[in-house]
Design an enzyme around this catalytic site. Structure first.
Site, PDB file in Angstrom:
ATOM      1  N   SER A 144       0.839  -1.201   0.000  1.00  0.00           N
ATOM      2  CA  SER A 144       0.000   0.000   0.000  1.00  0.00           C
ATOM      3  C   SER A 144       0.877   1.255   0.000  1.00  0.00           C
ATOM      4  CB  SER A 144      -0.967  -0.039   1.187  1.00  0.00           C
ATOM      5  OG  SER A 144      -2.032   0.863   1.017  1.00  0.00           O
ATOM      6  N   ASP A 174      -9.181  -5.212  -5.338  1.00  0.00           N
ATOM      7  CA  ASP A 174      -8.614  -4.020  -4.708  1.00  0.00           C
ATOM      8  C   ASP A 174      -8.943  -2.780  -5.540  1.00  0.00           C
ATOM      9  OD1 ASP A 174      -7.122  -2.165  -3.323  1.00  0.00           O
ATOM     10  OD2 ASP A 174      -5.179  -3.075  -3.768  1.00  0.00           O
ATOM     11  N   HIS A 209      -7.654  -5.579  -0.921  1.00  0.00           N
ATOM     12  CA  HIS A 209      -6.455  -4.856  -0.498  1.00  0.00           C
ATOM     13  C   HIS A 209      -5.836  -5.476   0.759  1.00  0.00           C
ATOM     14  CE1 HIS A 209      -3.843  -1.389  -0.714  1.00  0.00           C
ATOM     15  NE2 HIS A 209      -4.110  -1.050   0.528  1.00  0.00           N
TER      16      HIS A 209
END
Length: 336
Positions: A176, A277, A307
């Site tokens: 991320s 995601d 995610h």
């Protein structure tokens, strides 16, 4: 009586993520706490135990530290040297920690499965410290490793690194926001020629990128997409330098103001995305841009997952498959 954050006017809110109050108080709504390292014993017996970890403070002024992970190794007459994985945690630049339970557990697994020394970085977070603070801190860890490798005069040499680190096989990875940091650290490292340290590869897991122009996944309608966009845009607004938009190089790696990706010097890159995601298409765009720039880059798509599923649902059947892909990438790269 001191006011509690809830009694003060809220001046910014990213729903379910973070609030900022009128007096500057930051309330992180995702707070998993921290866990201590596994051991502080420099005499850890890696033949008998699993993974040892310890915290090393790098900058007393900023509080930046690294949590080192030493896996169980087969020690022969010559101390076994293994690759180094420098890891940058996610959390939108604003939440999470190298010492959070999620990341402590994950780095233990990576060190075990891939047989690498983990160097998990605790960097300064937004909004108190906007970008490039996190980039500065994370790149500073690479420079610290260079000094460790060169045994520079006046530098305290960590015994785990001295005994077991192969500084010619260094990888950087992150998920991320940590994936975003990987890109920025590699851009900075491209301008350096270190004698003692060799960066072998980069791993970006579900990287956090954006741009002013919306792309397919961001153009959907409905409350879910609108809600995610509100959170994502909000995070960028408090993380980027004041006045910057989403085409800033920190946000859009292939945007109109960014350095050409052809300037990126990294032997190999692995980009991992998840089918469900919201950030998937941004990761794919990054992969395609690197490919177009002539870089050695692979893309892995995990079907049916969202995610950072490997952190939130480590028992998913896809989590060990992803771990193996990462381990194989580092071990195969190190043989090049």
């Amino acid at each position: 009586m001191e006011e509690t954050p809830s009694s003060l006017p809220i001046v910014f809110e990213s729903p379910g993520f973070l609030r900022i109050y009128e007096d500057g108080t930051v309330e992180r709504l995702i707070d998993r706490g921290t866990v201590p390292p596994s051991t502080q014993d420099d005499n850890f017996d890696e033949e008998k135990e699993g993974v040892a970890s310890k915290d090393v403070l790098l900058d007393p002024q900023t509080g930046v530290f690294v949590r080192l992970y030493l896996p169980r190794l087969q020690v022969t007459d010559v101390k076994q040297k293994v690759p180094i994985l420098v890891y940058f945690h996610g959390g939108g630049f604003c939440v999470e920690s190298a010492a959070s339970p999620l990341y402590h557990s994950y780095l233990n697994k990576v060190a075990t499965e891939a047989k690498v020394i983990g160097v998990s970085v605790e960097y300064r977070r937004a909004p108190e410290h906007r970008l490039p603070a996190a980039y500065d801190d994370c790149f500073g860890v690479l420079e610290w490793l260079v000094r460790q490798a060169e045994a520079a005069e006046g530098v305290t040499i960590d015994p785990w690194l001295a005994s077991h680190a192969d500084f010619s096989k260094v990888f950087v990875a992150g998920d991320s926001a940590g994936g975003n940091i990987v890109h920025q650290v590699c851009i900075r490292a491209s301008a350096r020629n270190w004698d003692g340290l060799c960066l072998q590869g980069a791993i970006l897991v579900h990287p956090f990128f954006a741009g002013e122009e919306r792309i397919e996944c961001e153009l959907g309608t409905g409350a879910e997409v609108e809600g995610i966009l509100k959170v994502v845009d909000g995070i960028w607004s408090i993380s980027l330098p004041e006045g910057a938009d989403r085409d800033h190089p920190f946000c859009n790696p292939d945007g109109p103001h960014s350095l050409a990706l052809s300037t990126l010097v990294c032997p190999r890159t692995l980009v991992i995305v998840a089918e469900k995601d919201f950030l998937r298409d941004r990761g794919i765009l990054y992969y395609e841009a690197l490919k177009k720039a002539g870089k050695d880059v692979d893309l892995v798509m995990t079907e049916g997952e969202n995610h950072v599923f490997h952190l939130l649902n480590p028992k998913s059947e896809n989590a060990p498959l992803m771990m193996k892909r990462i381990s194989d990438f580092m071990n195969s790269s190190s043989d090049h």
